[in-house]
Design a protein around this motif. Sequence first.
Motif, PDB file in Angstrom:
ATOM      1  N   GLY A 177       0.756  -1.248   0.000  1.00  0.00           N
ATOM      2  CA  GLY A 177       0.000   0.000   0.000  1.00  0.00           C
ATOM      3  C   GLY A 177       0.781   1.289   0.000  1.00  0.00           C
ATOM      4  N   TRP A 178       1.978   1.290   0.541  1.00  0.00           N
ATOM      5  CA  TRP A 178       2.714   2.545   0.694  1.00  0.00           C
ATOM      6  C   TRP A 178       3.107   3.232  -0.611  1.00  0.00           C
ATOM      7  CZ3 TRP A 178       6.554   2.459   5.420  1.00  0.00           C
ATOM      8  CH2 TRP A 178       5.816   2.277   6.592  1.00  0.00           C
ATOM      9  N   PRO A 179       3.482   2.493  -1.650  1.00  0.00           N
ATOM     10  CA  PRO A 179       3.870   3.207  -2.875  1.00  0.00           C
ATOM     11  C   PRO A 179       2.771   4.116  -3.408  1.00  0.00           C
ATOM     12  CG  PRO A 179       4.616   0.933  -2.964  1.00  0.00           C
ATOM     13  CD  PRO A 179       3.722   1.046  -1.759  1.00  0.00           C
ATOM     14  N   ASP A 180       1.498   3.709  -3.261  1.00  0.00           N
ATOM     15  CA  ASP A 180       0.376   4.518  -3.755  1.00  0.00           C
ATOM     16  C   ASP A 180      -0.163   5.469  -2.701  1.00  0.00           C
ATOM     17  OD1 ASP A 180       0.478   3.207  -6.233  1.00  0.00           O
ATOM     18  OD2 ASP A 180      -0.788   1.569  -5.468  1.00  0.00           O
ATOM     19  N   ASP A 181      -0.040   5.114  -1.431  1.00  0.00           N
ATOM     20  CA  ASP A 181      -0.625   5.934  -0.356  1.00  0.00           C
ATOM     21  C   ASP A 181       0.281   5.924   0.872  1.00  0.00           C
ATOM     22  OD1 ASP A 181      -2.371   7.466   1.123  1.00  0.00           O
ATOM     23  OD2 ASP A 181      -3.651   5.756   1.701  1.00  0.00           O
ATOM     24  N   PRO A 182       1.406   6.612   0.822  1.00  0.00           N
ATOM     25  CA  PRO A 182       2.357   6.589   1.953  1.00  0.00           C
ATOM     26  C   PRO A 182       1.757   7.266   3.186  1.00  0.00           C
ATOM     27  CG  PRO A 182       3.010   8.232   0.338  1.00  0.00           C
ATOM     28  CD  PRO A 182       1.889   7.460  -0.284  1.00  0.00           C
ATOM     29  N   PRO A 183       1.921   6.686   4.369  1.00  0.00           N
ATOM     30  CA  PRO A 183       1.359   7.276   5.599  1.00  0.00           C
ATOM     31  C   PRO A 183       2.180   8.475   6.080  1.00  0.00           C
ATOM     32  CG  PRO A 183       2.622   5.323   6.134  1.00  0.00           C
ATOM     33  CD  PRO A 183       2.615   5.417   4.637  1.00  0.00           C
ATOM     34  N   ARG A 184       1.520   9.370   6.822  1.00  0.00           N
ATOM     35  CA  ARG A 184       2.238  10.516   7.396  1.00  0.00           C
ATOM     36  C   ARG A 184       3.164  10.071   8.522  1.00  0.00           C
ATOM     37  NH1 ARG A 184      -2.873  12.797   6.765  1.00  0.00           N
ATOM     38  NH2 ARG A 184      -3.368  12.355   8.953  1.00  0.00           N
ATOM     39  N   ASP A 185       2.752   9.051   9.255  1.00  0.00           N
ATOM     40  CA  ASP A 185       3.547   8.528  10.370  1.00  0.00           C
ATOM     41  C   ASP A 185       3.817   7.043  10.111  1.00  0.00           C
ATOM     42  OD1 ASP A 185       4.747   7.846  12.749  1.00  0.00           O
ATOM     43  OD2 ASP A 185       2.915   7.983  13.957  1.00  0.00           O
ATOM     44  N   PRO A 186       4.894   6.722   9.393  1.00  0.00           N
ATOM     45  CA  PRO A 186       5.141   5.316   9.017  1.00  0.00           C
ATOM     46  C   PRO A 186       5.234   4.372  10.206  1.00  0.00           C
ATOM     47  CG  PRO A 186       6.547   6.788   7.748  1.00  0.00           C
ATOM     48  CD  PRO A 186       5.893   7.623   8.801  1.00  0.00           C
ATOM     49  N   LYS A 187       5.918   4.789  11.278  1.00  0.00           N
ATOM     50  CA  LYS A 187       6.050   3.899  12.420  1.00  0.00           C
ATOM     51  C   LYS A 187       4.699   3.681  13.088  1.00  0.00           C
ATOM     52  CE  LYS A 187       8.482   3.159  16.793  1.00  0.00           C
ATOM     53  NZ  LYS A 187       9.493   3.665  17.752  1.00  0.00           N
ATOM     54  N   GLY A 188       3.921   4.748  13.263  1.00  0.00           N
ATOM     55  CA  GLY A 188       2.601   4.610  13.860  1.00  0.00           C
ATOM     56  C   GLY A 188       1.703   3.693  13.044  1.00  0.00           C
ATOM     57  N   TRP A 189       1.798   3.817  11.722  1.00  0.00           N
ATOM     58  CA  TRP A 189       1.004   2.957  10.829  1.00  0.00           C
ATOM     59  C   TRP A 189       1.396   1.495  11.026  1.00  0.00           C
ATOM     60  CZ3 TRP A 189       1.484  -0.688   7.118  1.00  0.00           C
ATOM     61  CH2 TRP A 189       0.437  -0.871   6.209  1.00  0.00           C
ATOM     62  N   LEU A 190       2.699   1.232  11.059  1.00  0.00           N
ATOM     63  CA  LEU A 190       3.168  -0.144  11.229  1.00  0.00           C
ATOM     64  C   LEU A 190       2.752  -0.715  12.580  1.00  0.00           C
ATOM     65  CD1 LEU A 190       6.757   0.098   9.689  1.00  0.00           C
ATOM     66  CD2 LEU A 190       4.842  -1.242   8.788  1.00  0.00           C
ATOM     67  N   VAL A 191       2.849   0.096  13.633  1.00  0.00           N
ATOM     68  CA  VAL A 191       2.452  -0.366  14.966  1.00  0.00           C
ATOM     69  C   VAL A 191       0.971  -0.738  14.983  1.00  0.00           C
ATOM     70  CG1 VAL A 191       2.078   0.359  17.349  1.00  0.00           C
ATOM     71  CG2 VAL A 191       4.261   0.857  16.236  1.00  0.00           C
ATOM     72  N   THR A 192       0.133   0.135  14.405  1.00  0.00           N
ATOM     73  CA  THR A 192      -1.309  -0.110  14.402  1.00  0.00           C
ATOM     74  C   THR A 192      -1.654  -1.375  13.640  1.00  0.00           C
ATOM     75  OG1 THR A 192      -1.799   2.259  14.561  1.00  0.00           O
ATOM     76  CG2 THR A 192      -3.549   0.834  13.719  1.00  0.00           C
ATOM     77  N   VAL A 193      -1.107  -1.527  12.439  1.00  0.00           N
ATOM     78  CA  VAL A 193      -1.418  -2.702  11.616  1.00  0.00           C
ATOM     79  C   VAL A 193      -0.862  -3.970  12.255  1.00  0.00           C
ATOM     80  CG1 VAL A 193      -1.039  -3.795   9.370  1.00  0.00           C
ATOM     81  CG2 VAL A 193      -1.554  -1.354   9.505  1.00  0.00           C
ATOM     82  N   ALA A 194       0.364  -3.899  12.774  1.00  0.00           N
ATOM     83  CA  ALA A 194       0.965  -5.084  13.390  1.00  0.00           C
ATOM     84  C   ALA A 194       0.180  -5.518  14.626  1.00  0.00           C
ATOM     85  CB  ALA A 194       2.424  -4.807  13.746  1.00  0.00           C
ATOM     86  N   TRP A 195      -0.252  -4.534  15.444  1.00  0.00           N
ATOM     87  CA  TRP A 195      -1.017  -4.880  16.648  1.00  0.00           C
ATOM     88  C   TRP A 195      -2.339  -5.535  16.284  1.00  0.00           C
ATOM     89  CZ3 TRP A 195      -0.067  -5.841  21.418  1.00  0.00           C
ATOM     90  CH2 TRP A 195      -1.087  -5.842  22.370  1.00  0.00           C
ATOM     91  N   ARG A 196      -2.980  -5.036  15.227  1.00  0.00           N
ATOM     92  CA  ARG A 196      -4.241  -5.643  14.800  1.00  0.00           C
ATOM     93  C   ARG A 196      -4.011  -7.056  14.272  1.00  0.00           C
ATOM     94  NH1 ARG A 196      -6.626  -0.225  11.817  1.00  0.00           N
ATOM     95  NH2 ARG A 196      -7.406   0.776  13.729  1.00  0.00           N
TER      96      ARG A 196
END
Length: 383
Positions: free
Chosen positions: A41-60
């Motif tokens: 997903g990142w190439p088309d829609d990079p997050p503003r906070d990459p680490k926060g995005w990874l933490v949220t997705v990984a926790w889920r």
Amino acid sequence: MDEALIRSLTPGVLTVLVRRGADFAAAEDAVQDALVEAVRGWPDDPPRDPKGWLVTVAWRRFLDATRADTARRRREDRVEEEPAPGPAPGVDDTLQLYFLCAHPSLTPSSAVALTLRAVGGLTTRQIARAYLVPEATMAQRISRAKRTVSGVRFDRPGDVATVLRVLYLVFNEGYSGDVDLAAEAIRLTRQLAASVDHPEVAGLLALMLLHHARRAARTAPDGSLVPLAEQDRGRWDTASIAEGVRILQAALARDRLGEFQAQAAIAALHADAPTAGETDWVQIVEWYDELARLTDNPVVRLNRAVAVSEADGPRAGLAELATLDDTLPRHTAVAAYLHERDGDLDTAARLYAEAAHKAPDLAERDHLVRQAARLNSLRRNGR
């Protein structure tokens, strides 16, 4: 995808999950799932906070996995505690991962593999290629290591010396495949140096830089080994040497000498000599004396015998060698070299051939065979 960014974020994301209560193996699996989503997903829609995005997705992903577990009731409590999405804390917990991956219950090879996976951010396939083993073999090794450290808490102080030993093992693996393990070890040690103020961490980083600076000159175009005395010093990386010396001087100024600082001091003296003939062997012997005092390592004493032979002559080196166990690795090769310097070509040729049979790798074996052949040729020609 910015691979360097991904690799820099991975340790912190993994640590956040473990601190929230995930066991290491499950957390690592969840982080890998999140990384797959990032690649998609990142190439088309990079997050503003990459680490926060990874933490949220990984926790889920972790919660999805735990819900399917048979112990559903005990783990459902964690669902209620899920933090709201938002910026991840900026605390650098990477150091804790170093300590976890260097757990004393792990074998050295497992500790190295787990460090490369969890802290280095390398894939199982990359690590397997670097070690020239099947990917399935490396996957089993890493899985066993993760199971071993699962449940280990982060509230216990880690052993810096053990972490440094693991990083030193990574560095000594050199490089193969598509992963340069020597360069990776330097990157990881820089990361550790930024996390902990310890003179031996600086000493190890300096040692790696000073050794790595000579890498281009260590082999001939045909892949054969080039001994230090015969290397083209114009091919040494002067920037790495300067950085290594600067880091070492700052560490030594703290007057807390350790074995990696002593090793780095020896490497610095070699790097400082414009030619092999100008090497300050007397000072190198003094540093080997310090290193032997710190480690009481017989291999150090073997290397010291070579330094003594350069400083005081081959007879002095042979006298030192006679006090050591002749079953030590490379003892026979050192004996061959010292006998050659003493003019006993018959004994030296025989010992070089004997050492070749004991060589730990093909490159060293070929080098020793060539040395034996060279001396046999000199003997036949009456020289």
